[in-house]
Design a protein around this motif. Structure first.
Motif, mmCIF file in Angstrom:
data_model
loop_
_atom_site.group_PDB
_atom_site.id
_atom_site.type_symbol
_atom_site.label_atom_id
_atom_site.label_comp_id
_atom_site.label_asym_id
_atom_site.label_seq_id
_atom_site.Cartn_x
_atom_site.Cartn_y
_atom_site.Cartn_z
ATOM 1 N N PRO A 16 0.814 -1.754 0.096
ATOM 2 C CA PRO A 16 0.130 0.132 -0.287
ATOM 3 C C PRO A 16 0.971 1.383 -0.083
ATOM 4 C CG PRO A 16 -0.235 -1.209 2.261
ATOM 5 C CD PRO A 16 0.418 -1.779 1.288
ATOM 6 N N ASP A 17 2.059 1.241 0.366
ATOM 7 C CA ASP A 17 2.924 2.089 0.472
ATOM 8 C C ASP A 17 3.625 2.462 -0.791
ATOM 9 O OD1 ASP A 17 2.351 2.625 3.719
ATOM 10 O OD2 ASP A 17 3.707 1.642 3.516
ATOM 11 N N LEU A 18 3.541 1.915 -1.151
ATOM 12 C CA LEU A 18 4.041 1.976 -2.879
ATOM 13 C C LEU A 18 3.003 2.435 -3.728
ATOM 14 C CD1 LEU A 18 6.021 -1.486 -3.198
ATOM 15 C CD2 LEU A 18 7.186 1.467 -2.570
ATOM 16 N N VAL A 19 1.679 2.724 -3.180
ATOM 17 C CA VAL A 19 0.751 3.206 -4.515
ATOM 18 C C VAL A 19 0.522 5.051 -3.861
ATOM 19 C CG1 VAL A 19 -1.357 3.258 -4.981
ATOM 20 C CG2 VAL A 19 -0.282 1.574 -5.120
ATOM 21 N N GLN A 20 1.420 5.594 -4.678
ATOM 22 C CA GLN A 20 1.714 7.498 -4.813
ATOM 23 C C GLN A 20 0.768 7.800 -5.662
ATOM 24 O OE1 GLN A 20 5.478 8.349 -4.229
ATOM 25 N NE2 GLN A 20 5.394 7.199 -2.243
ATOM 26 N N VAL A 21 -0.410 8.295 -5.719
ATOM 27 C CA VAL A 21 -1.479 8.668 -6.323
ATOM 28 C C VAL A 21 -1.520 10.394 -5.558
ATOM 29 C CG1 VAL A 21 -3.731 9.012 -7.178
ATOM 30 C CG2 VAL A 21 -3.117 7.243 -6.992
ATOM 31 N N LYS A 24 -15.904 -3.907 8.478
ATOM 32 C CA LYS A 24 -15.381 -2.760 8.099
ATOM 33 C C LYS A 24 -14.540 -2.762 6.883
ATOM 34 C CE LYS A 24 -12.683 -2.399 12.435
ATOM 35 N NZ LYS A 24 -11.271 -2.447 13.897
ATOM 36 N N MET A 25 -15.069 -1.998 6.115
ATOM 37 C CA MET A 25 -14.582 -1.429 4.542
ATOM 38 C C MET A 25 -13.286 -0.722 4.446
ATOM 39 S SD MET A 25 -16.577 -3.091 2.649
ATOM 40 C CE MET A 25 -18.445 -3.564 2.471
ATOM 41 N N ASN A 26 -12.677 -1.275 3.324
ATOM 42 C CA ASN A 26 -11.104 -0.936 2.716
ATOM 43 C C ASN A 26 -11.586 0.413 1.198
ATOM 44 O OD1 ASN A 26 -8.959 -0.216 1.218
ATOM 45 N ND2 ASN A 26 -7.799 -1.149 2.885
ATOM 46 N N TYR A 27 -11.527 1.707 1.582
ATOM 47 C CA TYR A 27 -11.585 2.609 0.399
ATOM 48 C C TYR A 27 -10.620 2.530 -0.953
ATOM 49 C CZ TYR A 27 -16.468 4.209 2.355
ATOM 50 O OH TYR A 27 -17.276 3.838 3.081
ATOM 51 N N MET A 28 -10.424 1.716 -1.390
ATOM 52 C CA MET A 28 -9.576 1.506 -2.181
ATOM 53 C C MET A 28 -9.014 2.415 -3.485
ATOM 54 S SD MET A 28 -8.543 -1.413 -4.936
ATOM 55 C CE MET A 28 -7.551 -1.475 -6.574
ATOM 56 N N PHE A 29 -10.645 2.891 -3.878
ATOM 57 C CA PHE A 29 -10.529 4.082 -4.892
ATOM 58 C C PHE A 29 -11.624 5.228 -4.363
ATOM 59 C CE2 PHE A 29 -9.942 0.954 -8.907
ATOM 60 C CZ PHE A 29 -8.274 1.446 -8.666
ATOM 61 N N ASP A 30 -10.946 6.273 -3.947
ATOM 62 C CA ASP A 30 -11.988 6.783 -3.005
ATOM 63 C C ASP A 30 -11.403 8.452 -3.694
ATOM 64 O OD1 ASP A 30 -13.800 8.554 -1.631
ATOM 65 O OD2 ASP A 30 -13.747 7.059 -0.329
ATOM 66 N N PRO A 31 -12.842 9.065 -4.077
ATOM 67 C CA PRO A 31 -11.400 10.044 -4.692
ATOM 68 C C PRO A 31 -11.732 11.515 -3.142
ATOM 69 C CG PRO A 31 -13.566 9.445 -6.751
ATOM 70 C CD PRO A 31 -13.287 8.597 -5.200
ATOM 71 N N THR A 32 -12.357 11.100 -2.338
ATOM 72 C CA THR A 32 -12.479 12.136 -1.416
ATOM 73 C C THR A 32 -11.348 11.844 -0.440
ATOM 74 O OG1 THR A 32 -14.391 10.849 -0.048
ATOM 75 C CG2 THR A 32 -15.316 11.934 -2.366
ATOM 76 N N MET A 33 -11.312 10.771 -0.711
ATOM 77 C CA MET A 33 -9.524 10.509 0.355
ATOM 78 C C MET A 33 -8.581 12.042 0.994
ATOM 79 S SD MET A 33 -8.316 7.046 -0.795
ATOM 80 C CE MET A 33 -9.321 5.549 -0.544
ATOM 81 N N GLU A 34 -8.636 12.144 1.687
ATOM 82 C CA GLU A 34 -7.416 12.789 2.601
ATOM 83 C C GLU A 34 -6.148 12.855 2.051
ATOM 84 O OE1 GLU A 34 -7.209 12.518 6.521
ATOM 85 O OE2 GLU A 34 -9.380 12.512 6.935
ATOM 86 N N ASP A 37 9.070 11.992 -1.200
ATOM 87 C CA ASP A 37 9.413 13.195 -2.545
ATOM 88 C C ASP A 37 9.137 14.373 -2.316
ATOM 89 O OD1 ASP A 37 7.449 13.037 -3.493
ATOM 90 O OD2 ASP A 37 7.750 12.063 -5.389
ATOM 91 N N GLY A 38 7.822 15.245 -1.582
ATOM 92 C CA GLY A 38 7.590 16.464 -0.934
ATOM 93 C C GLY A 38 6.488 16.480 -1.603
ATOM 94 N N ARG A 39 5.951 15.703 -2.381
ATOM 95 C CA ARG A 39 4.318 15.533 -3.947
ATOM 96 C C ARG A 39 3.499 15.278 -2.812
ATOM 97 N NH1 ARG A 39 3.425 11.580 -7.619
ATOM 98 N NH2 ARG A 39 4.508 10.313 -6.811
ATOM 99 N N GLU A 40 1.825 16.244 -2.671
ATOM 100 C CA GLU A 40 1.055 15.569 -1.959
ATOM 101 C C GLU A 40 0.465 14.967 -2.604
ATOM 102 O OE1 GLU A 40 -1.344 17.265 0.903
ATOM 103 O OE2 GLU A 40 0.625 18.326 0.486
ATOM 104 N N ILE A 41 -0.094 13.825 -2.350
ATOM 105 C CA ILE A 41 -0.737 12.819 -2.404
ATOM 106 C C ILE A 41 -2.012 12.279 -1.843
ATOM 107 C CG2 ILE A 41 1.472 11.576 -3.584
ATOM 108 C CD1 ILE A 41 1.924 10.117 -1.329
ATOM 109 N N LEU A 42 -3.216 11.702 -2.328
ATOM 110 C CA LEU A 42 -4.259 11.050 -2.169
ATOM 111 C C LEU A 42 -3.329 9.660 -0.922
ATOM 112 C CD1 LEU A 42 -6.301 10.530 -4.631
ATOM 113 C CD2 LEU A 42 -6.196 12.617 -3.596
ATOM 114 N N LYS A 43 -4.646 10.153 0.568
ATOM 115 C CA LYS A 43 -4.280 9.056 1.703
ATOM 116 C C LYS A 43 -5.266 7.842 1.027
ATOM 117 C CE LYS A 43 -4.641 8.980 6.828
ATOM 118 N NZ LYS A 43 -4.708 9.422 7.628
ATOM 119 N N LEU A 44 -4.589 6.614 1.018
ATOM 120 C CA LEU A 44 -5.436 5.497 0.136
ATOM 121 C C LEU A 44 -5.680 4.220 0.995
ATOM 122 C CD1 LEU A 44 -3.538 4.235 -3.885
ATOM 123 C CD2 LEU A 44 -5.836 6.173 -2.767
ATOM 124 N N GLY A 45 -6.987 3.256 0.676
ATOM 125 C CA GLY A 45 -6.569 2.529 2.135
ATOM 126 C C GLY A 45 -7.535 2.594 3.467
#
Length: 593
Positions: A74-79, A160-170, A176-184
């Motif tokens: 999960p930590d290697l997925v950076q959207v 409990k549900m894992n939100y894998m694809f959720d456009p409203t995530m924090e 590397d300093g980029r702002e990415i979605l907090k997945l899962g």
């Protein structure tokens, strides 16, 4: 009282009618449009959900690999937050990596996900996530929905549900300093709120209904469809839609329709008022004016003016006719009322005098024999009406004997009072002549039966006590049982055989019984107004409550005991009216010094 205008009342009634009609019409419009929109919302939710599920299922194993790789790394997925603009960059980075590390191979035909190394898989997963996020957003915008997301159960037991694809995530900051979605993000989904969601997952079939939720985005309808690949449940594709915007449009339409209805109703009300004003209001106002004039002047000639409104024999004409006739009848009634009032005042004065005479006939000076230390006595009588039928009496027959009498005449009011006066006088005379109680009642009974056309009778308890020895001789003619207290014991009822009431039949003989009083013995006698006192639930005070009341104050003097018993009766009865006279007598035998 301030006068109110009938015209104004008509206007208010019509205004309330118009307002009620507008409200009902607006409510029905709102309900109809809301139901129509609900159906449209459900249809849109199902179409977009089905469309995206078909696309995911067309990916087949690729999507299963994507989910599994995300669960493992999960930590290697950076959207990035701006995944739409970053999508070409991610696609180019993956293609360049394949070209450089797998020359001559084409991903998807000669090269597959499991053939890639870790870095290649990472680049593909990040590109795939950005592609799916972009696809979800485009579908959401096309159907004017809130958002669409993919979830799967992290733990079925814990719900409990894992939100894998959720456009409203924090969001969070990458190394590397980029702002990415907090997945899962893993969230507990309450089955009471998300019942349809869990039913869809556990059954593996799309449900007919949807979940209704209230969150920070307002009221939402949530619809879920299962994603099944190769016969295996992979997750749920869910869509949400908000009704806030459409509800505002519905309210706008309701307001417009209400304004139109208001204008129509105002015009209709004005026309109806003009018609009613001529045929109804003016006639009613004329009748009211003349009736008010009569109330001020009391002139019977005004009846003729009121009858002039009887032009049409409708309800108003009948009302005018009734008022005119009523004034004529009222004049006759007032004359008769004056006569009746004068007669009633005379009768009330007579009753008051009779009540006073009756009260004066009962002994009311206590102690009655202040020089006689061998006894203590006290009695009270509370009539149910101004003139009652109960009485009590006590007097010395001679130097060593005292007589006690308590009685209850049948009936109430003046007849009972007159009968009571005669009975009391006759009984006292007979006992003072030295007759025993049974003999005295025998003679009184014969005297009262003469000319007793009203068929009245009287229950009597009479006793003559020898103050020297304590010996007593009693007769009970249908009266209540007396209560005795021996020494330091408790009060109890002494139930002897009764004789019939006095004045029921000529020639009756009355049974006598003897008893003995020791110094300190107490006697309590009463009428049925005590035991038959009734509360609001029609429950009687009864003999047991009377005995309990006496034994709560067993050592009280007669002047203390009777008020205490009366207080308990009043507390039991409460606000219920008194239906019968309440008469009580208490006697203590102290003996010769």
């Amino acid at each position: 009282m301030k006068k109110k205008s009938l015209v104004k009342m008509f206007i208010i009634v019509f205004a309330l009618f118009a307002l009620g009609t507008i409200l009902v019409n607006g409510t029905m419009t709102y309900i109809a449009q809301t139901e129509s929109y609900h159906s449209e919302c459900v249809s849109d939710l199902r179409r977009i959900t089905t469309h995206l599920v078909n696309q995911i299922q067309s990916e087949g194993d690729e999507f299963i690999y994507l989910k599994a790789w995300f669960q493992e790394h999960p930590d290697l997925v950076q959207v990035p937050v701006d995944f739409k603009s970053d999508l070409p960059v991610s696609k180019s980075a993956f293609d360049d990596y394949i070209l450089e590390n797998y020359p001559g191979k084409d991903y998807g035909t000669t090269l597959f996900f499991n053939d890639l190394d870790l870095e290649g898989q990472r680049l593909y997963v990040n590109y795939a996530f950005e592609r799916w996020f972009t696809l979800f957003f485009e579908a959401t915008d096309s159907f004017d929905l809130m958002y669409t997301y993919f979830i799967y159960p992290e733990s079925e037991n814990d719900l409990k549900m894992n939100y894998m694809f959720d456009p409203t995530m924090e969001t969070k900051t990458a190394p590397d300093g980029r702002e990415i979605l907090k997945l899962g993000e893993v969230v507990y989904e309450d089955p009471e709120i998300h019942q349809t969601m869990w039913d869809t997952w556990f059954t593996g079939r799309a449900q007919n209904g949807f979940d209704i939720m209230n969150n920070e985005f307002g009221q939402q309808y949530n619809y879920c469809a299962p994603v099944v690949i190769n016969g295996e449940k992979v997750g749920l594709l869910c869509s949400e839609i908000s009704v806030a915007v459409v509800n505002s449009e519905i309210m706008k339409n309701v307001i417009i329709q209400g304004l139109v209805s208001a204008v129509v109703l105002i015009i209709f009300t004005a026309i109806l008022y003009l018609l009613l004003s001529k045929n109804v209001l003016h006639r009613i106002i004329g009748i009211e004016r003349e009736v008010r004039e009569y109330s001020e002047k009391k002139d019977p000639e005004i009846a003729k003016d009121i009858l002039s409104h009887v032009k049409i024999m409708d309800e108003i004409g009948m009302l005018a006719k009734s008022f005119g006739e009523m004034i004529t009848e009222l004049e006759d009634y007032m004359v008769n009322l004056q006569k009746v009032t004068a007669e009633k005042e005379r009768i009330d004065a007579d009753l008051s005098i009779a009540s006073q005479i009756q009260a004066d006939m009962l002994p009311k000076i206590f102690p009655p024999f202040p020089d006689r230390k061998e006894l203590d006595i006290y009695a009270t009588m509370t009539p149910a009406k101004e003139v009652g039928g109960d009485f009590y009496d006590f007097f010395l027959v001679d130097e060593n004997h005292i007589a006690l009498v308590i009685a209850d005449v049948s009936g109430k009011g003046v007849p009972a009072s007159l009968f009571m006066v005669i009975a009391k006088t006759l009984i006292k005379n007979r006992l003072q002549m030295g007759e025993e109680p049974g003999e005295a009642l025998y003679n009184v009974n014969n005297q009262l039966c003469e000319g007793n056309d009203a068929e009245l009778f009287v229950t009597v308890w009479a006793v003559v006590i020898d103050l020297t020895t304590g010996d007593a001789l009693e007769a009970n003619a249908g009266h209540e049982y007396p209560a005795f207290r021996r020494g330091n014991g408790s009060y109890e009822l002494i139930k002897t055989k009764h004789s019939p009431a006095v004045a029921t039949m000529e020639g009756l003989k009355f049974r006598q019984s003897e008893f003995h009083l020791d110094p300190g013995d107490r006697l309590f006698v009463y009428t049925d107004g005590v035991t038959e006192a009734t509360d609001a639930n029609l429950e009687l005070f009864g003999e047991q409550r009377l005995i309990d009341a006496l034994n709560r104050n067993p050592d009280a003097s007669p002047t203390e005991l009777l008020p205490a018993v009366k207080k308990e009766i009043d507390e039991f009865v409460g606000e219920a009216p008194q239906f019968d006279d309440i008469t009580m007598l208490s006697f203590i035998y102290r003996g010769k010094a």
